[in-house]
Design a protein around this motif. Structure first.
Motif, PDB file in Angstrom:
ATOM      1  N   GLU A  94       0.807  -1.222   0.000  1.00 45.05           N
ATOM      2  CA  GLU A  94       0.000   0.000   0.000  1.00 45.05           C
ATOM      3  C   GLU A  94       0.841   1.274   0.000  1.00 45.05           C
ATOM      4  O   GLU A  94       0.379   2.307  -0.476  1.00 45.05           O
ATOM      5  CB  GLU A  94      -0.978  -0.013   1.173  1.00 45.05           C
ATOM      6  CG  GLU A  94      -2.101  -1.025   0.983  1.00 45.05           C
ATOM      7  CD  GLU A  94      -3.380  -0.625   1.686  1.00 45.05           C
ATOM      8  OE1 GLU A  94      -3.928   0.454   1.383  1.00 45.05           O
ATOM      9  OE2 GLU A  94      -3.820  -1.402   2.553  1.00 45.05           O
ATOM     10  N   ARG A  95       2.040   1.216   0.506  1.00 40.84           N
ATOM     11  CA  ARG A  95       2.916   2.395   0.379  1.00 40.84           C
ATOM     12  C   ARG A  95       3.233   2.641  -1.091  1.00 40.84           C
ATOM     13  O   ARG A  95       3.257   3.788  -1.563  1.00 40.84           O
ATOM     14  CB  ARG A  95       4.191   2.195   1.195  1.00 40.84           C
ATOM     15  CG  ARG A  95       3.987   2.360   2.693  1.00 40.84           C
ATOM     16  CD  ARG A  95       5.250   2.040   3.475  1.00 40.84           C
ATOM     17  NE  ARG A  95       6.263   3.076   3.296  1.00 40.84           N
ATOM     18  CZ  ARG A  95       6.810   3.763   4.294  1.00 40.84           C
ATOM     19  NH1 ARG A  95       6.437   3.535   5.546  1.00 40.84           N
ATOM     20  NH2 ARG A  95       7.723   4.668   4.057  1.00 40.84           N
ATOM     21  N   ALA A  96       3.487   1.572  -1.829  1.00 43.57           N
ATOM     22  CA  ALA A  96       3.757   1.713  -3.260  1.00 43.57           C
ATOM     23  C   ALA A  96       2.510   2.202  -3.999  1.00 43.57           C
ATOM     24  O   ALA A  96       2.588   3.046  -4.898  1.00 43.57           O
ATOM     25  CB  ALA A  96       4.232   0.378  -3.839  1.00 43.57           C
ATOM     26  N   GLU A 148      -4.884   2.727 -10.209  1.00 41.80           N
ATOM     27  CA  GLU A 148      -5.003   1.684 -11.231  1.00 41.80           C
ATOM     28  C   GLU A 148      -4.236   0.441 -10.802  1.00 41.80           C
ATOM     29  O   GLU A 148      -3.518  -0.186 -11.590  1.00 41.80           O
ATOM     30  CB  GLU A 148      -4.501   2.213 -12.589  1.00 41.80           C
ATOM     31  CG  GLU A 148      -5.284   3.431 -13.070  1.00 41.80           C
ATOM     32  CD  GLU A 148      -4.706   4.040 -14.336  1.00 41.80           C
ATOM     33  OE1 GLU A 148      -3.589   3.663 -14.735  1.00 41.80           O
ATOM     34  OE2 GLU A 148      -5.381   4.893 -14.926  1.00 41.80           O
ATOM     35  N   CYS A 149      -4.399   0.088  -9.531  1.00 38.33           N
ATOM     36  CA  CYS A 149      -3.691  -1.045  -8.930  1.00 38.33           C
ATOM     37  C   CYS A 149      -4.682  -2.062  -8.363  1.00 38.33           C
ATOM     38  O   CYS A 149      -4.559  -2.475  -7.198  1.00 38.33           O
ATOM     39  CB  CYS A 149      -2.743  -0.562  -7.832  1.00 38.33           C
ATOM     40  SG  CYS A 149      -1.324   0.369  -8.421  1.00 38.33           S
ATOM     41  N   ASP A 150      -5.674  -2.447  -9.157  1.00 35.35           N
ATOM     42  CA  ASP A 150      -6.661  -3.418  -8.684  1.00 35.35           C
ATOM     43  C   ASP A 150      -6.006  -4.751  -8.317  1.00 35.35           C
ATOM     44  O   ASP A 150      -6.421  -5.423  -7.370  1.00 35.35           O
ATOM     45  CB  ASP A 150      -7.727  -3.649  -9.759  1.00 35.35           C
ATOM     46  CG  ASP A 150      -8.568  -2.403  -9.999  1.00 35.35           C
ATOM     47  OD1 ASP A 150      -8.600  -1.535  -9.105  1.00 35.35           O
ATOM     48  OD2 ASP A 150      -9.183  -2.298 -11.076  1.00 35.35           O
ATOM     49  N   TYR A 151      -5.001  -5.134  -9.068  1.00 35.34           N
ATOM     50  CA  TYR A 151      -4.293  -6.392  -8.801  1.00 35.34           C
ATOM     51  C   TYR A 151      -3.617  -6.339  -7.441  1.00 35.34           C
ATOM     52  O   TYR A 151      -3.676  -7.289  -6.649  1.00 35.34           O
ATOM     53  CB  TYR A 151      -3.260  -6.625  -9.899  1.00 35.34           C
ATOM     54  CG  TYR A 151      -2.444  -7.890  -9.754  1.00 35.34           C
ATOM     55  CD1 TYR A 151      -3.014  -9.133 -10.015  1.00 35.34           C
ATOM     56  CD2 TYR A 151      -1.095  -7.845  -9.382  1.00 35.34           C
ATOM     57  CE1 TYR A 151      -2.268 -10.292  -9.897  1.00 35.34           C
ATOM     58  CE2 TYR A 151      -0.349  -9.002  -9.264  1.00 35.34           C
ATOM     59  CZ  TYR A 151      -0.934 -10.222  -9.519  1.00 35.34           C
ATOM     60  OH  TYR A 151      -0.206 -11.376  -9.390  1.00 35.34           O
ATOM     61  N   ALA A 152      -3.004  -5.208  -7.126  1.00 33.84           N
ATOM     62  CA  ALA A 152      -2.358  -5.044  -5.827  1.00 33.84           C
ATOM     63  C   ALA A 152      -3.383  -5.134  -4.702  1.00 33.84           C
ATOM     64  O   ALA A 152      -3.106  -5.703  -3.641  1.00 33.84           O
ATOM     65  CB  ALA A 152      -1.617  -3.708  -5.772  1.00 33.84           C
ATOM     66  N   TRP A 153      -4.570  -4.568  -4.919  1.00 34.44           N
ATOM     67  CA  TRP A 153      -5.602  -4.634  -3.877  1.00 34.44           C
ATOM     68  C   TRP A 153      -6.057  -6.064  -3.647  1.00 34.44           C
ATOM     69  O   TRP A 153      -6.333  -6.471  -2.511  1.00 34.44           O
ATOM     70  CB  TRP A 153      -6.793  -3.745  -4.232  1.00 34.44           C
ATOM     71  CG  TRP A 153      -7.852  -3.822  -3.167  1.00 34.44           C
ATOM     72  CD1 TRP A 153      -9.080  -4.378  -3.260  1.00 34.44           C
ATOM     73  CD2 TRP A 153      -7.744  -3.343  -1.820  1.00 34.44           C
ATOM     74  NE1 TRP A 153      -9.756  -4.288  -2.071  1.00 34.44           N
ATOM     75  CE2 TRP A 153      -8.958  -3.657  -1.167  1.00 34.44           C
ATOM     76  CE3 TRP A 153      -6.741  -2.685  -1.103  1.00 34.44           C
ATOM     77  CZ2 TRP A 153      -9.188  -3.334   0.168  1.00 34.44           C
ATOM     78  CZ3 TRP A 153      -6.975  -2.361   0.225  1.00 34.44           C
ATOM     79  CH2 TRP A 153      -8.181  -2.675   0.854  1.00 34.44           C
ATOM     80  N   ALA A 202       2.493   8.762   5.585  1.00 31.80           N
ATOM     81  CA  ALA A 202       1.208   8.745   6.281  1.00 31.80           C
ATOM     82  C   ALA A 202       0.575   7.362   6.245  1.00 31.80           C
ATOM     83  O   ALA A 202      -0.010   6.897   7.233  1.00 31.80           O
ATOM     84  CB  ALA A 202       0.270   9.774   5.658  1.00 31.80           C
ATOM     85  N   MET A 203       0.695   6.680   5.106  1.00 32.27           N
ATOM     86  CA  MET A 203       0.141   5.340   5.003  1.00 32.27           C
ATOM     87  C   MET A 203       0.887   4.388   5.929  1.00 32.27           C
ATOM     88  O   MET A 203       0.284   3.519   6.585  1.00 32.27           O
ATOM     89  CB  MET A 203       0.215   4.843   3.559  1.00 32.27           C
ATOM     90  CG  MET A 203      -0.397   3.457   3.341  1.00 32.27           C
ATOM     91  SD  MET A 203      -2.187   3.410   3.655  1.00 32.27           S
ATOM     92  CE  MET A 203      -2.800   4.159   2.134  1.00 32.27           C
TER      93      MET A 203
END
Length: 251
Positions: A94-96, A148-153, A202-203
């Motif tokens: 999530e930092r990325a 645009e990181c649905d895969y990461a989610w 912050a994340m």
């Protein structure tokens, strides 16, 4: 007692059963160590045993159930080690993601996050753990969508099953809800300013909050937690999720 599955929904039955059971485990409707019956759950949900069996297998792969042949199916106790492992992976991913969101988020994406944050503040005076977790989940998912990181989610969702149970407990018992909302606000302010370094910091602060609440919850609810041997969790993080995380972080 579970509510019957909506027969009118277009969502596949097996997926709905999985979602309902996962939610019941995360919100402690099914307690750690509790035995579950395929037939009883099928009767409660108004479905056949097959989708329940499929959900049990998937929940076992997620580390929430253990299936013991000839003995039964049981809700896994919370493994502090697995929670910490999941938190480490989640923070790295999530930092990325939030760095990228600072570059790609659209005005509509910012509006969605602001509306979500307002809804969080609206319940701050009368905390509802389930409602807050819904908003929290939507907030993080919206950041991933904006990047645009649905895969990461999807990776994050696969790794954080045990972490979600601790998050549910932490809102009423360990972590002031206003602190969590304030951390979300700091993330949003950094994204709005298009400041990736600040957003990443912050994340990180937000996702390390669990390091404070976890020991307190273990002390308050020892019966919910499984003693972990060094290097061994009560349930292991899904290998597929670990492999996907490595893929994302190497990009």
């Amino acid at each position: 007692m579970l509510s019957k599955i909506d027969a009118e929904s277009s969502e596949p039955i097996a997926r709905r059963v999985y979602r309902v059971l996962r939610g019941a485990i995360v919100t402690m409707q099914f307690r750690p160590g509790q035995a579950l019956s395929e037939q009883e759950i099928a009767d409660q949900l108004g479905v056949s045993r097959q989708p329940v069996r499929e959900a049990f297998i998937k929940l076992s792969e997620a580390g929430l159930l253990t299936i013991r042949p000839q003995r039964g199916t049981f809700v896994v106790k919370i493994s502090a080690k697995q929670v910490l492992d999941a938190r480490f992976v989640r923070e790295a991913v999530e930092r990325a993601v939030v760095r990228k969101a600072c570059e790609t988020i659209t005005p509509s994406g910012l509006t969605e996050l602001r509306d979500n944050l307002k809804a969080q503040w609206d319940i701050a005076e009368d905390p509802n753990p389930e409602r807050f977790l819904e908003l929290d989940e939507a907030f993080h998912r919206a950041i991933a969508a904006a990047a645009e990181c649905d895969y990461a989610w999807r990776i994050v969702e696969e790794t954080k099953a045990q972490m979600d149970r601790v998050r549910y407990l932490s809102v009423p018992y360990a972590t002031p809800i206003r602190r969590l909302i304030g951390q979300h606000q700091a993330v949003l302010e950094a994204i709005t300013a298009r400041d990736p370094a600040r957003a990443e910091t912050a994340m990180g602060v937000h996702l390390r909050e669990i390091l404070t609440s976890l020991p307190e919850l273990e002390g308050k609810f020892p019966d919910l937690f499984s003693p972990d041997e060094p290097g061994v969790g009560a349930a292991k993080m899904p290998p597929r999720a670990v492999g996907r995380a490595r893929t994302v972080l190497s990009r």
